[in-house]
Design a protein around this motif. Sequence first.
Motif, PDB file in Angstrom:
ATOM      1  N   SER A 180      48.090  70.206  56.223  1.00  0.00           N
ATOM      2  CA  SER A 180      46.987  69.531  55.523  1.00  0.00           C
ATOM      3  C   SER A 180      46.810  68.127  56.066  1.00  0.00           C
ATOM      4  O   SER A 180      47.769  67.497  56.484  1.00  0.00           O
ATOM      5  CB  SER A 180      47.276  69.468  54.027  1.00  0.00           C
ATOM      6  OG  SER A 180      47.367  70.773  53.507  1.00  0.00           O
ATOM      7  N   PRO A 233      44.099  73.687  57.513  1.00  0.00           N
ATOM      8  CA  PRO A 233      43.685  74.796  56.630  1.00  0.00           C
ATOM      9  C   PRO A 233      42.210  75.145  56.822  1.00  0.00           C
ATOM     10  O   PRO A 233      41.371  74.256  56.991  1.00  0.00           O
ATOM     11  CB  PRO A 233      43.947  74.243  55.236  1.00  0.00           C
ATOM     12  CG  PRO A 233      45.045  73.259  55.425  1.00  0.00           C
ATOM     13  CD  PRO A 233      44.777  72.618  56.762  1.00  0.00           C
ATOM     14  N   GLY A 234      41.940  76.438  56.812  1.00  0.00           N
ATOM     15  CA  GLY A 234      40.576  76.905  56.989  1.00  0.00           C
ATOM     16  C   GLY A 234      40.206  77.207  58.428  1.00  0.00           C
ATOM     17  O   GLY A 234      39.180  77.872  58.670  1.00  0.00           O
ATOM     18  N   LYS A 251      46.035  79.194  56.021  1.00  0.00           N
ATOM     19  CA  LYS A 251      46.581  78.428  54.904  1.00  0.00           C
ATOM     20  C   LYS A 251      47.934  77.847  55.300  1.00  0.00           C
ATOM     21  O   LYS A 251      48.598  78.389  56.188  1.00  0.00           O
ATOM     22  CB  LYS A 251      46.770  79.338  53.692  1.00  0.00           C
ATOM     23  CG  LYS A 251      45.539  80.106  53.262  1.00  0.00           C
ATOM     24  CD  LYS A 251      45.879  81.080  52.144  1.00  0.00           C
ATOM     25  CE  LYS A 251      44.670  81.894  51.718  1.00  0.00           C
ATOM     26  NZ  LYS A 251      45.004  82.848  50.630  1.00  0.00           N
ATOM     27  N   PRO A 252      48.375  76.792  54.638  1.00  0.00           N
ATOM     28  CA  PRO A 252      49.702  76.246  54.953  1.00  0.00           C
ATOM     29  C   PRO A 252      50.813  77.293  54.851  1.00  0.00           C
ATOM     30  O   PRO A 252      51.768  77.264  55.635  1.00  0.00           O
ATOM     31  CB  PRO A 252      49.884  75.148  53.908  1.00  0.00           C
ATOM     32  CG  PRO A 252      48.487  74.689  53.623  1.00  0.00           C
ATOM     33  CD  PRO A 252      47.656  75.935  53.682  1.00  0.00           C
ATOM     34  N   GLU A 253      50.686  78.249  53.939  1.00  0.00           N
ATOM     35  CA  GLU A 253      51.721  79.276  53.788  1.00  0.00           C
ATOM     36  C   GLU A 253      51.712  80.296  54.927  1.00  0.00           C
ATOM     37  O   GLU A 253      52.585  81.165  54.995  1.00  0.00           O
ATOM     38  CB  GLU A 253      51.578  79.994  52.443  1.00  0.00           C
ATOM     39  CG  GLU A 253      50.196  80.526  52.139  1.00  0.00           C
ATOM     40  CD  GLU A 253      49.390  79.573  51.268  1.00  0.00           C
ATOM     41  OE1 GLU A 253      49.405  78.342  51.531  1.00  0.00           O
ATOM     42  OE2 GLU A 253      48.725  80.073  50.333  1.00  0.00           O
ATOM     43  N   ASP A 254      50.749  80.199  55.840  1.00  0.00           N
ATOM     44  CA  ASP A 254      50.753  81.044  57.031  1.00  0.00           C
ATOM     45  C   ASP A 254      51.640  80.473  58.134  1.00  0.00           C
ATOM     46  O   ASP A 254      51.824  81.104  59.174  1.00  0.00           O
ATOM     47  CB  ASP A 254      49.332  81.210  57.581  1.00  0.00           C
ATOM     48  CG  ASP A 254      48.433  82.009  56.656  1.00  0.00           C
ATOM     49  OD1 ASP A 254      47.250  81.616  56.514  1.00  0.00           O
ATOM     50  OD2 ASP A 254      48.893  83.018  56.101  1.00  0.00           O
ATOM     51  N   SER A 303      40.659  81.573  58.244  1.00  0.00           N
ATOM     52  CA  SER A 303      40.929  80.950  56.943  1.00  0.00           C
ATOM     53  C   SER A 303      42.425  80.691  56.761  1.00  0.00           C
ATOM     54  O   SER A 303      43.004  81.039  55.720  1.00  0.00           O
ATOM     55  CB  SER A 303      40.395  81.840  55.814  1.00  0.00           C
ATOM     56  OG  SER A 303      39.016  82.090  55.965  1.00  0.00           O
ATOM     57  N   ARG A 361      41.679  88.338  55.912  1.00  0.00           N
ATOM     58  CA  ARG A 361      41.667  87.111  56.726  1.00  0.00           C
ATOM     59  C   ARG A 361      42.105  87.371  58.162  1.00  0.00           C
ATOM     60  O   ARG A 361      41.638  86.708  59.083  1.00  0.00           O
ATOM     61  CB  ARG A 361      42.597  86.054  56.111  1.00  0.00           C
ATOM     62  CG  ARG A 361      42.215  85.637  54.699  1.00  0.00           C
ATOM     63  CD  ARG A 361      43.065  84.455  54.241  1.00  0.00           C
ATOM     64  NE  ARG A 361      44.488  84.788  54.183  1.00  0.00           N
ATOM     65  CZ  ARG A 361      45.443  84.121  54.840  1.00  0.00           C
ATOM     66  NH1 ARG A 361      45.123  83.087  55.611  1.00  0.00           N
ATOM     67  NH2 ARG A 361      46.717  84.481  54.714  1.00  0.00           N
TER      68      ARG A 361
END
Length: 126
Positions: free
Chosen positions: A126, A14-15, A87-90, A85, A67
Amino acid sequence: QLHLVESGGGLVQPGESLKLSCIISGWILDHYAFGWFRQAPGKEREGLSCISNSGEHTNYADSVKGRFTISRDNDKSTVYLQMNSLKPEDTGVYYCAQARAPYCGSDYDPNRFVSWGQGTQVTVFS
């Protein structure tokens, strides 16, 4: 119809960032808009972004606005998706697609797109 091949996916935290590329073969590339979609496991394909034939007009889904950045280089026959940026949901398989028209529609109806790549996997853990 044009032939599309995506690349650039991978495994990130993430990030972090990734830049996807979609190399397109065929002529009259600059007659068409192109879009990026993704499909997460167990979910429907989701439209993320679209860019017009000239690159002048772009749009983004709310989930990625601010993003992700779509761009194209017609001389290199390539469409890009810069993803920051993350995210896990990406997480999902990312596809590029050739639109039937030179402009982007108001939504991401898959019926507006006539050719699709094979997809590239993006995993954000993560």
